[in-house]
Design a protein around this motif. Sequence first.
Motif, short mmCIF file in Angstrom:
data_model
loop_
_atom_site.label_atom_id
_atom_site.label_comp_id
_atom_site.label_asym_id
_atom_site.label_seq_id
_atom_site.Cartn_x
_atom_site.Cartn_y
_atom_site.Cartn_z
N VAL A 89 -25.38 -4.89 -2.62
CA VAL A 89 -24.56 -4.23 -3.64
C VAL A 89 -23.14 -4.78 -3.54
O VAL A 89 -22.80 -5.47 -2.59
N THR A 90 -22.31 -4.42 -4.50
CA THR A 90 -20.89 -4.76 -4.42
C THR A 90 -20.18 -3.66 -3.63
O THR A 90 -20.73 -2.55 -3.48
N PRO A 91 -18.97 -3.91 -3.14
CA PRO A 91 -18.22 -2.83 -2.49
C PRO A 91 -18.02 -1.63 -3.40
O PRO A 91 -18.08 -0.48 -2.94
N THR A 92 -17.82 -1.87 -4.69
CA THR A 92 -17.66 -0.76 -5.64
C THR A 92 -18.95 0.05 -5.74
O THR A 92 -18.93 1.29 -5.77
N ASP A 93 -20.09 -0.64 -5.78
CA ASP A 93 -21.39 0.04 -5.80
C ASP A 93 -21.59 0.83 -4.50
O ASP A 93 -22.13 1.94 -4.52
N MET A 94 -21.17 0.24 -3.38
CA MET A 94 -21.30 0.93 -2.09
C MET A 94 -20.49 2.22 -2.11
O MET A 94 -20.93 3.25 -1.60
N ARG A 128 -31.77 5.99 3.34
CA ARG A 128 -31.15 5.92 2.01
C ARG A 128 -29.89 5.06 2.07
O ARG A 128 -29.07 5.20 2.97
N LYS A 129 -29.73 4.18 1.07
CA LYS A 129 -28.54 3.35 0.99
C LYS A 129 -27.28 4.21 0.86
O LYS A 129 -26.21 3.82 1.32
N ASN A 130 -27.41 5.37 0.23
CA ASN A 130 -26.28 6.28 0.09
C ASN A 130 -25.75 6.67 1.47
O ASN A 130 -24.53 6.68 1.70
#
Length: 175
Positions: A89-94, A128-130
Amino acid sequence: LGELTLHPVITGSGGLTIAKHLDVPFVQEVVAVATSLGDYAPQTDVAIELGGEDAKILFFTNGVEVRMNGSCAGGTGAFIDQMASLLNVTPTDMNTLAESHEKIYSIASRCGVFAKSDIQPLLNQGARKNDIAASIFTAVVNQTVAGLSQGRKIEGNVVYLGGPLYFLSQLREAF
């Protein structure tokens, strides 16, 4: 803004070369930050700055004291970029993922290699990626507080500086 008299000064990584090329004064970045905060936020007790490749804490109570990371980019913007890439993911997505986390895992942030060795098994086990995203931000906070403050309390009026802290709300929240 109308007629202005400007006095440009260059600071930061690579700034010395650019300053020489443009014949503009160079100021070391810690000096620039301390001077600027003295002018714009004189009530600052502690400044935490996370850059792309370095991190630093400036304590202003009882004189100025600077703590800066060494040669490793652990706990910096580069570290966050590396971890986002690992999550694909991008840092913004992270940052967006971290908004809805439920759990924080222990992740090393002193070095990207150690962090990857903590994160990869989590991904393999279906975490979970979250939760991983929020855990990465928490790891950056832990690295900053433990690694840079070296036991000195971060208290009073704290100013957060640098791109990662400006653009990543969940990193600010973790602090």
